[in-house]
Write an enzyme that holds these catalytic residues in place. Structure first.
Site, PDB file in Angstrom:
ATOM      1  N   HIS A   9     -10.435 -47.395  57.504  1.00 34.93           N
ATOM      2  CA  HIS A   9      -9.796 -47.967  58.686  1.00 34.93           C
ATOM      3  C   HIS A   9      -8.595 -47.116  59.084  1.00 34.93           C
ATOM      4  O   HIS A   9      -7.775 -46.748  58.252  1.00 34.93           O
ATOM      5  CB  HIS A   9      -9.335 -49.388  58.364  1.00 34.93           C
ATOM      6  CG  HIS A   9      -9.029 -50.217  59.564  1.00 34.93           C
ATOM      7  ND1 HIS A   9     -10.008 -50.873  60.272  1.00 34.93           N
ATOM      8  CD2 HIS A   9      -7.850 -50.497  60.182  1.00 34.93           C
ATOM      9  CE1 HIS A   9      -9.448 -51.540  61.284  1.00 34.93           C
ATOM     10  NE2 HIS A   9      -8.147 -51.323  61.242  1.00 34.93           N
ATOM     11  N   ASP A  68     -14.415 -48.727  55.393  1.00 32.38           N
ATOM     12  CA  ASP A  68     -13.440 -49.628  56.004  1.00 32.38           C
ATOM     13  C   ASP A  68     -13.637 -51.024  55.429  1.00 32.38           C
ATOM     14  O   ASP A  68     -14.614 -51.708  55.742  1.00 32.38           O
ATOM     15  CB  ASP A  68     -13.651 -49.634  57.517  1.00 32.38           C
ATOM     16  CG  ASP A  68     -12.608 -50.448  58.265  1.00 32.38           C
ATOM     17  OD1 ASP A  68     -11.894 -51.244  57.620  1.00 32.38           O
ATOM     18  OD2 ASP A  68     -12.520 -50.296  59.495  1.00 32.38           O
ATOM     19  N   CYS A  87      -8.223 -50.625  66.221  1.00 31.67           N
ATOM     20  CA  CYS A  87      -7.953 -51.790  65.371  1.00 31.67           C
ATOM     21  C   CYS A  87      -7.872 -53.044  66.240  1.00 31.67           C
ATOM     22  O   CYS A  87      -8.870 -53.441  66.849  1.00 31.67           O
ATOM     23  CB  CYS A  87      -6.673 -51.533  64.574  1.00 31.67           C
ATOM     24  SG  CYS A  87      -6.102 -52.864  63.531  1.00 31.67           S
TER      25      CYS A  87
END
Length: 245
Positions: free
Chosen positions: A212, A179, A132
Site C-alpha cells: 500500500h 497490500d 488510498c
C-alpha cells in the site's frame, strides 16, 4: 482501510523536502492546491488526497507531475479544514477519526471543483486520480459522474453497495500484491464483478511485491528495487488519462 492495527499504512517515504510548484487557492468553501501546465490546456485532473491530507508533499508532487504532462491539476482539501490523519495518531482511533470524513460524502466539494475547472480554467476534459482514501473517492466518482472522463484509483475501492461495479466512466485500478489493507481476494472479487456488471472500459492491475502506498509514497530515488514498479504504475496512469481525455 480495515486493519485496526494500521488500517491505512500510507506513512512510507514522505517527500517532506518537496515544496510544490503550484499555489494554494480558495475555491468556494474549500482550499485547493492548483498547478497548471506551461502551455494552455483544456484537460484537467482532480488529484485526491490520501488520509494525510491535501498538503502532503507526496500528493503535490503527483499533481506537479500531471501538470508537467499537460494537465491542469487541482488537489482540493476534501476534509474541508478538518485535521488530516497523522503518524502520531493512535490507530485504534482511526475509525472514529474517519467518521466525518467519509469518501462517499464529497459531492458538494466535487461540484465546486468541477465548476472552478470549467469556468475558471476552461477545462473541457476532466479526470480524477486518487490515492488510498482518494482511490475510494475516485471509484465513487466513476459511479456517479459520467462527466469525469477517466479515473485512476490507486489502492482504493468501495467495499459496499450493490451498484459499486456499475462504473459510468473508464477506470484504472492499481494495487500492490502485498497490500494488507486491500487483500488480493478483494481485488479478484472486484475484477470478477466488473467483468460481469461493468459496461465501460476498466482495467485492474496488480504490481507484484508492492505494498500500500507504493505509487505516490515510495521514493524511487532511494528504493531502486521498487523503481520499475513505481515508474510503470505512473506511466499506466498517464496512458489511461491520455487515452480517455
Amino acid at each position: 482501510m480495515a486493519n485496526e492495527a494500521s488500517p491505512c499504512p500510507c506513512d512510507i517515504g514522505d517527500r517532506m523536502e518537496y515544496g510544490g510548484l503550484g499555489q494554494e487557492l480558495q475555491i468556494g468553501h474549500i482550499q485547493a492546491y492548483v498547478v497548471k501546465p506551461s502551455t494552455v490546456s483544456d484537460k484537467a485532473v482532480i488529484v485526491i488526497q490520501d488520509i494525510y491530507g491535501w498538503q502532503l508533499p507526496n500528493t503535490r508532487y503527483m499533481a506537479d507531475m500531471l501538470a508537467a504532462n499537460g494537465y491542469v491539476a487541482v488537489c482540493p482539501d476534501f476534509y474541508v479544514g478538518k485535521e488530516p490523519w497523522s503518524t502520531s495518531h493512535d490507530w485504534s482511533k482511526f475509525q472514529e477519526w474517519l467518521e466525518d470524513k467519509k469518501p462517499t460524502n464529497i459531492n458538494k466539494e466535487v461540484d465546486v471543483v468541477l465548476t472552478f475547472l470549467k469556468e475558471k480554467c476552461g477545462s473541457k476534459h476532466i479526470g480524477a486520480v486518487g490515492f488510498c482514501w482518494g482511490g475510494v473517492v475516485t471509484h465513487y466518482l466513476a459511479l456517479l459522474y459520467p462527466g469525469i472522463k477517466a479515473g485512476v484509483s490507486v489502492y482504493g475501492i468501495i467495499r459496499e453497495g450493490d451498484d459499486r461495479y456499475s462504473l459510468k466512466s473508464p477506470t484504472l485500478f492499481i494495487f500492490g500484491e502485498n497490500d494488507h489493507v486491500i487483500p488480493l481476494e478483494q481485488v479478484t472479487t472486484l475484477e470478477a464483478n466488473l467483468k460481469e456488471n461493468c459496461t465501460v472500459d476498466y482495467q485492474v492491475k496488480i504490481f507484484p511485491g508492492q505494498t500500500h502506498g507504493f505509487v505516490h509514497r515510495k521514493r524511487e530515488d532511494v528504493n531502486p528495487e521498487d523503481k520499475l514498479s513505481i515508474e510503470t504504475a505512473r506511466k499506466d496512469m498517464f496512458n489511461w488519462l491520455n487515452k480517455y481525455m
